[in-house]
Design an enzyme around this catalytic site. Structure first.
Site, mmCIF file in Angstrom:
data_model
loop_
_atom_site.group_PDB
_atom_site.id
_atom_site.type_symbol
_atom_site.label_atom_id
_atom_site.label_comp_id
_atom_site.label_asym_id
_atom_site.label_seq_id
_atom_site.Cartn_x
_atom_site.Cartn_y
_atom_site.Cartn_z
ATOM 1 N N GLN A 1 -14.779 0.078 13.409
ATOM 2 C CA GLN A 1 -16.035 0.529 12.806
ATOM 3 C C GLN A 1 -16.575 -0.555 11.880
ATOM 4 O OE1 GLN A 1 -15.482 4.921 11.457
ATOM 5 N NE2 GLN A 1 -13.452 4.082 11.751
ATOM 6 N N VAL B 1 -18.078 -4.069 10.479
ATOM 7 C CA VAL B 1 -19.117 -4.992 10.951
ATOM 8 C C VAL B 1 -18.847 -6.409 10.422
ATOM 9 C CG1 VAL B 1 -20.850 -3.159 11.175
ATOM 10 C CG2 VAL B 1 -20.629 -4.366 8.988
ATOM 11 N N ASP B 2 -17.670 -6.620 9.825
ATOM 12 C CA ASP B 2 -17.402 -7.880 9.119
ATOM 13 C C ASP B 2 -16.901 -9.013 10.020
ATOM 14 O OD1 ASP B 2 -14.653 -7.244 9.525
ATOM 15 O OD2 ASP B 2 -14.507 -6.279 7.561
ATOM 16 N N HIS C 1 -20.043 -0.206 15.321
ATOM 17 C CA HIS C 1 -21.199 -0.094 14.428
ATOM 18 C C HIS C 1 -21.998 -1.389 14.311
ATOM 19 C CE1 HIS C 1 -19.136 3.568 12.309
ATOM 20 N NE2 HIS C 1 -19.632 3.855 13.490
ATOM 21 N N CYS D 1 -41.167 -14.013 18.923
ATOM 22 C CA CYS D 1 -42.277 -13.232 19.507
ATOM 23 C C CYS D 1 -43.189 -12.668 18.418
ATOM 24 C CB CYS D 1 -41.725 -12.100 20.381
ATOM 25 S SG CYS D 1 -41.115 -10.657 19.460
ATOM 26 N N ARG E 1 -24.324 -8.650 1.625
ATOM 27 C CA ARG E 1 -23.048 -8.343 2.287
ATOM 28 C C ARG E 1 -22.585 -9.511 3.159
ATOM 29 N NH1 ARG E 1 -23.437 -2.786 5.080
ATOM 30 N NH2 ARG E 1 -21.300 -3.284 5.681
ATOM 31 N N GLY F 1 -6.887 2.509 8.233
ATOM 32 C CA GLY F 1 -7.907 2.297 7.199
ATOM 33 C C GLY F 1 -9.238 2.964 7.436
HETATM 34 P P1 OAD Z 1 -14.287 4.798 4.412
HETATM 35 O O1 OAD Z 1 -14.758 4.066 3.190
HETATM 36 O O2 OAD Z 1 -14.859 6.156 4.666
HETATM 37 O O3 OAD Z 1 -12.706 4.985 4.357
HETATM 38 C C1 OAD Z 1 -11.849 3.919 4.032
HETATM 39 C C2 OAD Z 1 -10.420 4.367 4.268
HETATM 40 O O4 OAD Z 1 -9.596 3.233 4.041
HETATM 41 C C3 OAD Z 1 -9.936 5.478 3.344
HETATM 42 O O5 OAD Z 1 -9.271 6.472 4.107
HETATM 43 C C4 OAD Z 1 -8.939 4.756 2.423
HETATM 44 O O6 OAD Z 1 -7.841 5.593 2.021
HETATM 45 C C5 OAD Z 1 -8.446 3.648 3.341
HETATM 46 N N1 OAD Z 1 -7.915 2.452 2.653
HETATM 47 C C6 OAD Z 1 -8.259 1.929 1.451
HETATM 48 N N2 OAD Z 1 -7.542 0.812 1.199
HETATM 49 C C7 OAD Z 1 -6.743 0.617 2.275
HETATM 50 C C8 OAD Z 1 -5.790 -0.377 2.637
HETATM 51 N N3 OAD Z 1 -5.513 -1.415 1.825
HETATM 52 N N4 OAD Z 1 -5.149 -0.251 3.828
HETATM 53 C C9 OAD Z 1 -5.418 0.779 4.663
HETATM 54 N N5 OAD Z 1 -6.304 1.737 4.378
HETATM 55 C C10 OAD Z 1 -6.969 1.663 3.201
HETATM 56 O O7 OAD Z 1 -14.509 3.809 5.632
HETATM 57 P P2 OAD Z 1 -14.653 4.115 7.194
HETATM 58 O O8 OAD Z 1 -13.789 5.246 7.608
HETATM 59 O O9 OAD Z 1 -14.513 2.823 7.904
HETATM 60 O O10 OAD Z 1 -20.715 3.015 8.908
HETATM 61 O O11 OAD Z 1 -16.178 4.579 7.253
HETATM 62 C C11 OAD Z 1 -16.781 4.795 8.495
HETATM 63 C C12 OAD Z 1 -18.219 4.351 8.479
HETATM 64 O O12 OAD Z 1 -18.912 4.919 7.355
HETATM 65 C C13 OAD Z 1 -18.414 2.858 8.278
HETATM 66 O O13 OAD Z 1 -18.260 2.120 9.486
HETATM 67 C C14 OAD Z 1 -19.842 2.787 7.789
HETATM 68 C C15 OAD Z 1 -19.845 3.929 6.820
HETATM 69 O O14 OAD Z 1 -21.076 4.548 6.636
HETATM 70 C C16 OAD Z 1 -21.776 2.222 9.108
HETATM 71 O O15 OAD Z 1 -22.103 1.363 8.320
HETATM 72 C C17 OAD Z 1 -22.511 2.485 10.371
#
Ligand code: OAD
Length: 246
Positions: free
Chosen positions: A101, A103-104, A119, A148, A70, A185
């Site tokens: 949320q 990490v990039d 995160h 360490c 990644r 997003g």
């Molecule tokens: P998700 O993969 O659950 O959701 C991504 C969202 O982005 C969806 O609602 C899509 O509709 C939307 N999406 C896709 N393309 C898009 C675009 N071009 N513009 C705007 N929105 C778009 O990702 P997160 O909600 O971030 O945790 O997931 C939360 C956490 O779940 C992550 O931080 C990660 C994962 O497990 C950890 O790694 C701790």
């Protein structure tokens, strides 16, 4: 869509304190896969084998190989027009707190400075014994070790782990004090991040959403703009800046 952008830009322009919550969709147009959805990472990989403390205890090398992959993916990507628009907003606005949320690290690379990473960060590692955090780029010798002698782990919040309480407090304060929370997003399914839009509404803030799909946060939104972040955010920010005369 334009009338929703107009409405959202007006609300933004009237607010001096703005908070932003972003998720994986924010970076989708930079070429970084989201987690859920048809092409999502959690459709291709099993989180319990890669993103849990148990997985790391069982096979630290495998877990590090996944994070090294990644890191390589993200290192080859660039902030998109949406990240740049949010950085522009911060430069011109009295107060903008960005909670992510992701990490990039792309918000910081785009120029945002008030970023809270809920995160963790893909390019940091933490000593499992001392808890110290350092910038880290994975090489060939995996898993890496601290000076360490203990293992280094990715500085990422895994499933089954709690978020850093100071980081959560900062995010909660930002959403409770803001007048507008812009949610971009995220599927708004993972707590505690998913609770932030609820807290913002309870504190009287307006919620705006940018996402091509409806989400768990959509019903809270005064304007839910159904479009991709890299297309919608530049339009929204430019219009809000124009309304404020910047
Ligand atoms: P998700 O993969 O659950 O959701 C991504 C969202 O982005 C969806 O609602 C899509 O509709 C939307 N999406 C896709 N393309 C898009 C675009 N071009 N513009 C705007 N929105 C778009 O990702 P997160 O909600 O971030 O945790 O997931 C939360 C956490 O779940 C992550 O931080 C990660 C994962 O497990 C950890 O790694 C701790």
């Amino acid at each position: 869509m334009q009338s929703l952008i107009d409405q959202a830009a007006r609300l933004l322009a009237q607010s001096s304190r703005v908070a932003i919550l972003t998720g994986a969709g924010m970076s989708a147009e930079s070429g970084i896969p989201t987690f859920r959805g048809p092409q999502g990472l959690w459709r291709q990989f099993r989180p319990e084998e890669l993103a849990t403390p148990e997985a790391f205890a069982r096979d630290p090398r495998l877990v590090w190989e996944w994070y090294a992959w990644r890191q390589g993916l993200v290192a080859g990507c660039h902030p998109n027009a949406g990240h740049l628009a949010l950085a522009r907003l911060e430069q011109h606005w009295p107060s903008v707190d960005l909670i992510t949320q992701n990490v990039d690290g792309l918000h910081s690379r785009a120029g945002s400075t008030r970023v809270t990473e809920l995160h963790g960060n893909l390019f940091q590692a933490r000593c499992v014994a001392e808890g110290t955090v350092r910038d880290f780029q994975a090489g060939d010798d995996l898993p890496p070790h601290c000076s360490c002698g203990a293992l280094l782990r990715p500085h990422i919040v895994w499933f089954g782990e709690s978020l850093n309480s100071r980081v959560v407090e900062k995010a909660v304060a930002a959403v409770e004090e803001c007048q507008v929370l812009l949610v971009v997003g995220t599927s708004a399914l993972v707590t505690p991040a998913a609770l932030l839009p609820v807290m913002a509404r309870r504190s009287g803030a307006e919620v705006l959403e940018v996402n091509p799909q409806a989400t768990a946060a959509s019903e809270l939104a005064a304007a839910a703009i159904r479009g991709p972040a890299a297309r919608v955010l530049p339009l929204l920010v430019d219009q809000a800046l124009a309304l404020r005369g910047d």
